[in-house]
Design an enzyme around this catalytic site. Structure first.
Site, PDB file in Angstrom:
ATOM      1  N   CYS A 168       1.059  -1.141   0.145  1.00  0.00           N
ATOM      2  CA  CYS A 168      -0.101  -0.111   0.107  1.00  0.00           C
ATOM      3  C   CYS A 168       0.754   1.296  -0.055  1.00  0.00           C
ATOM      4  O   CYS A 168       1.554   1.284   1.064  1.00  0.00           O
ATOM      5  CB  CYS A 168      -0.861   0.108   1.091  1.00  0.00           C
ATOM      6  SG  CYS A 168      -2.063   1.307   1.261  1.00  0.00           S
ATOM      7  N   GLY A 172       3.141   4.898   5.973  1.00  0.00           N
ATOM      8  CA  GLY A 172       4.150   5.587   6.297  1.00  0.00           C
ATOM      9  C   GLY A 172       5.475   4.889   6.550  1.00  0.00           C
ATOM     10  O   GLY A 172       5.332   3.892   7.485  1.00  0.00           O
ATOM     11  N   VAL A 173       6.685   5.178   6.313  1.00  0.00           N
ATOM     12  CA  VAL A 173       7.749   4.358   6.798  1.00  0.00           C
ATOM     13  C   VAL A 173       7.960   4.135   8.141  1.00  0.00           C
ATOM     14  O   VAL A 173       8.475   3.158   8.514  1.00  0.00           O
ATOM     15  CB  VAL A 173       9.174   5.144   5.950  1.00  0.00           C
ATOM     16  CG1 VAL A 173      10.229   4.723   6.606  1.00  0.00           C
ATOM     17  CG2 VAL A 173       8.963   5.008   4.512  1.00  0.00           C
ATOM     18  N   GLY A 175       6.312   3.732  11.042  1.00  0.00           N
ATOM     19  CA  GLY A 175       5.401   2.779  11.660  1.00  0.00           C
ATOM     20  C   GLY A 175       5.633   1.224  11.164  1.00  0.00           C
ATOM     21  O   GLY A 175       5.790   0.300  11.520  1.00  0.00           O
ATOM     22  N   HIS A 176       5.523   1.394   9.499  1.00  0.00           N
ATOM     23  CA  HIS A 176       5.648   0.349   8.932  1.00  0.00           C
ATOM     24  C   HIS A 176       7.061  -0.380   9.110  1.00  0.00           C
ATOM     25  O   HIS A 176       7.254  -1.569   9.415  1.00  0.00           O
ATOM     26  CB  HIS A 176       5.650   0.714   7.412  1.00  0.00           C
ATOM     27  CG  HIS A 176       5.389  -0.700   6.476  1.00  0.00           C
ATOM     28  ND1 HIS A 176       4.724  -1.436   6.356  1.00  0.00           N
ATOM     29  CD2 HIS A 176       6.493  -1.276   5.729  1.00  0.00           C
ATOM     30  CE1 HIS A 176       4.942  -2.425   5.352  1.00  0.00           C
ATOM     31  NE2 HIS A 176       6.167  -2.350   5.058  1.00  0.00           N
ATOM     32  N   LEU A 465       2.744  -7.822  15.122  1.00  0.00           N
ATOM     33  CA  LEU A 465       2.828  -6.218  15.894  1.00  0.00           C
ATOM     34  C   LEU A 465       2.032  -5.293  14.825  1.00  0.00           C
ATOM     35  O   LEU A 465       1.190  -4.332  15.371  1.00  0.00           O
ATOM     36  CB  LEU A 465       3.941  -5.764  15.903  1.00  0.00           C
ATOM     37  CG  LEU A 465       4.143  -4.471  16.831  1.00  0.00           C
ATOM     38  CD1 LEU A 465       3.456  -4.278  18.128  1.00  0.00           C
ATOM     39  CD2 LEU A 465       5.774  -3.781  16.836  1.00  0.00           C
ATOM     40  N   TYR A 467      -0.103  -5.514  12.693  1.00  0.00           N
ATOM     41  CA  TYR A 467      -1.913  -5.474  12.764  1.00  0.00           C
ATOM     42  C   TYR A 467      -2.376  -5.426  14.039  1.00  0.00           C
ATOM     43  O   TYR A 467      -3.012  -6.167  14.634  1.00  0.00           O
ATOM     44  CB  TYR A 467      -2.253  -7.143  12.151  1.00  0.00           C
ATOM     45  CG  TYR A 467      -1.831  -7.333  10.819  1.00  0.00           C
ATOM     46  CD1 TYR A 467      -1.489  -6.399   9.796  1.00  0.00           C
ATOM     47  CD2 TYR A 467      -1.753  -8.683  10.145  1.00  0.00           C
ATOM     48  CE1 TYR A 467      -1.041  -6.621   8.496  1.00  0.00           C
ATOM     49  CE2 TYR A 467      -1.657  -9.219   8.952  1.00  0.00           C
ATOM     50  CZ  TYR A 467      -1.310  -7.858   7.996  1.00  0.00           C
ATOM     51  OH  TYR A 467      -1.081  -8.399   6.989  1.00  0.00           O
TER      52      TYR A 467
END
Length: 528
Positions: A168, A172-173, A175-176, A465, A467
């Site tokens: 997607c 944002g970098v 948190g991802h 984590l 999810y």
């Protein structure tokens, strides 16, 4: 009664005045901070500012947390440079104001922009620079950049490089990456965190650290353990990966009339054992037939890092049940494959990846599970029947194996490696507003999650984590913080990794300044 009402009114007024004083003092602290290298005034938004709601909602991706009853932040600080982050941390700690850190907002439980008492948001969307070095095959990416922006900037420099992160583009970098974000190249290259080689972080003292100055324990923790428990991640340095000039995509569907149970059963047998270049998701949901009856549909979207001919040979040998045809497949470059995988219209230019606006924003609930053993056909039939009964809840099965099975479960906080066939995501979206609707739909996901108990991981029942799911445990960050944190901590990280994360947390943030409803707790004070 009159006296009681008067006292309550006074206490409420006093509490409100105290809160307002804290916030005013915090703002003054920010403006006068000696940390600042540029003025911060233009980055501070309060509810009296006409742009406040626009900024709050710009990165709010789950409408469950946009109700009139949702507590809004007292302040939003849209930091413009690193000194603003440093000042915010120091001032928030000084004035005991809860800080929520937001980088992209794709936050299933809203932990980066919702709280149950007064708080402010440190919003990183302005920190989004991306510096690519094709010569070194590396890049520095700031936390507020989106995955789409990263992919586009890579494509500007090279048509044969990419990065194994999410599908997607508006994620944002920050948190991802910090939570162990994955994408459809994970069977070839592992997770985003497996390709991170350095980071910048502002710690609880307002100091800017890199991998060398923070030490290996803290670097380990913020590459899979969730950055927001340990500090404010400013940027990550990543290793780019090689991709072919042309990759192959397909997306086929099968229904009950097309032996969906047999196809799904075979997927469970082979999806984690296929060629590492091949990633085939299995999405299962309930649809209406032409007669208006409910039935199961399985969708198989896939990325193959190779050409159509090679793919068809692999599928004919290993997964003939799917009946894949050459006409189902399309070759394109990797950047276009990202757009197509995300269902962008054919012919969408690469620059579409730069859009930070989510196409649809809905109310949603997600849950997760890990699958260790294939589910029998009889088991699948019973699960499908339960799904039809519930009507609304869907599944996304993401295959493991390949590189994921080769990396030690202790290499990063993310422990779900060898021994997993797939990760399961439970999905449910709805459009109705209100707490009653939310409770009704969330309960459907809980019913299916409960029904899946015999089929998935046990002791602990593992979860992912990124999810986020508050059903599996909530931390009130009080005297029972460690015990509450252990409940969800061992599910996300398993016992050994969770213990190590707690140790790091206690070392770098002993007073638990960086906290949320599912943050890493500190050790009880007796163990400090």
């Amino acid at each position: 009664m009159f006296v009681i009402a008067l006292v309550l009114c006074f206490l409420f007024s006093h509490s409100l005045a105290t809160s307002n004083n804290i916030e005013q003092n915090f703002i003054q602290c920010l403006i006068n901070s000696t940390e600042l290298t540029t003025p911060i005034t233009d980055a501070i938004y309060t509810p009296s500012n006409s742009s406040f709601n626009t900024i709050l909602q710009a990165y709010l991706r789950n409408l469950r947390f946009n109700e009139s009853t949702t507590l809004k932040p007292a302040i939003i600080v849209t930091v413009l440079d690193i000194s603003h982050v440093q000042a915010s941390v120091i001032c928030a700690k000084k004035h005991k104001l809860l800080m929520k850190i937001r980088s992209g907002g794709h936050d299933y439980e809203g932990l980066s922009y919702v709280a149950d008492h007064r708080f402010f948001i440190l919003d990183l969307f302005n920190l989004r620079s991306i510096n690519i070095s094709i010569k070194d095959e590396t890049a520095w990416v700031q936390a507020g950049a989106t995955l789409g922006e990263l992919y586009y900037r890579i494509s500007e420099k090279s048509s044969t490089h990419g990065f194994p992160a999410g599908v997607c583009p508006t994620v944002g970098v920050g948190g991802h990456f910090s939570g162990g974000g994955y994408g459809n190249m994970m069977r070839k290259y592992g997770l985003s965190i497996d390709n991170i080689i350095d980071a910048e972080l502002v710690d609880v003292k307002g100091k800017l650290l890199n991998r060398e100055s923070m030490g290996e324990d803290l670097f380990w923790a913020i590459t899979g353990g969730g950055g927001a428990s340990f500090g404010v991640v400013i940027s990550y340095k990543i290793n780019l990966v090689r991709v072919p000039a042309s990759v192959t995509l397909f997306k086929v569907t099968r229904t009950s009339k097309q032996n969906v149970t047999n196809v799904a059963h075979r997927w469970l047998q082979v999806a984690d054992k296929l060629d590492n270049n091949l990633f085939i998701r299995m999405i299962i949901n309930v649809v209406n037939t032409t007669n208006g009856e409910k039935t199961i549909r399985a969708t198989f979207p896939s990325l193959f890092l190779g050409n159509i001919t090679t793919l068809i040979n692999i599928m004919d040998q290993r997964f003939p049940e799917l009946g894949l045809q050459t006409s189902d497949c399309q070759e394109m470059n990797w950047t276009q494959s990202v757009l197509r995988y995300f269902s962008s219209p054919p012919g969408s230019p690469d620059s579409t990846l730069l859009s930070r606006i989510r196409r649809t924003v809905v109310h949603l609930k997600r849950k997760s599970d890990y699958l260790k053993k294939p589910i029998s056909k009889q088991g699948l039939i019973s699960i499908f029947n339960k799904m039809v009964e519930l009507e609304r809840v869907g599944f996304i099965f993401n295959p493991y194996g390949g590189r994921m099975a080769e990396i030690s479960e202790f290499a990063k906080p993310f422990p779900h490696r060898a021994g997993n066939i797939a990760k399961i995501q439970y999905t449910l979206d709805w459009t109705e507003y209100g707490v009653d609707a939310a409770n009704r739909y969330i309960n459907l996901t809980r019913v299916l999650h409960e029904y899946m108990t015999p089929f998935v991981s046990k002791y602990p029942r593992e979860a992912f984590l990124n999810y986020r799911d508050l059903d599996i445990g909530v931390n009130h960050n009080g005297k029972n913080s460690f015990l509450e944190g252990t409940v969800y901590g061992v599910k996300y990280f398993k016992e050994s990794n969770f213990k190590r994360l707690v140790k790091v947390k206690t070392m770098v943030d002993p007073d638990n300044f960086f906290r949320n409803e599912q943050s890493i707790p500190t050790l009880p004070s007796a163990y400090h």
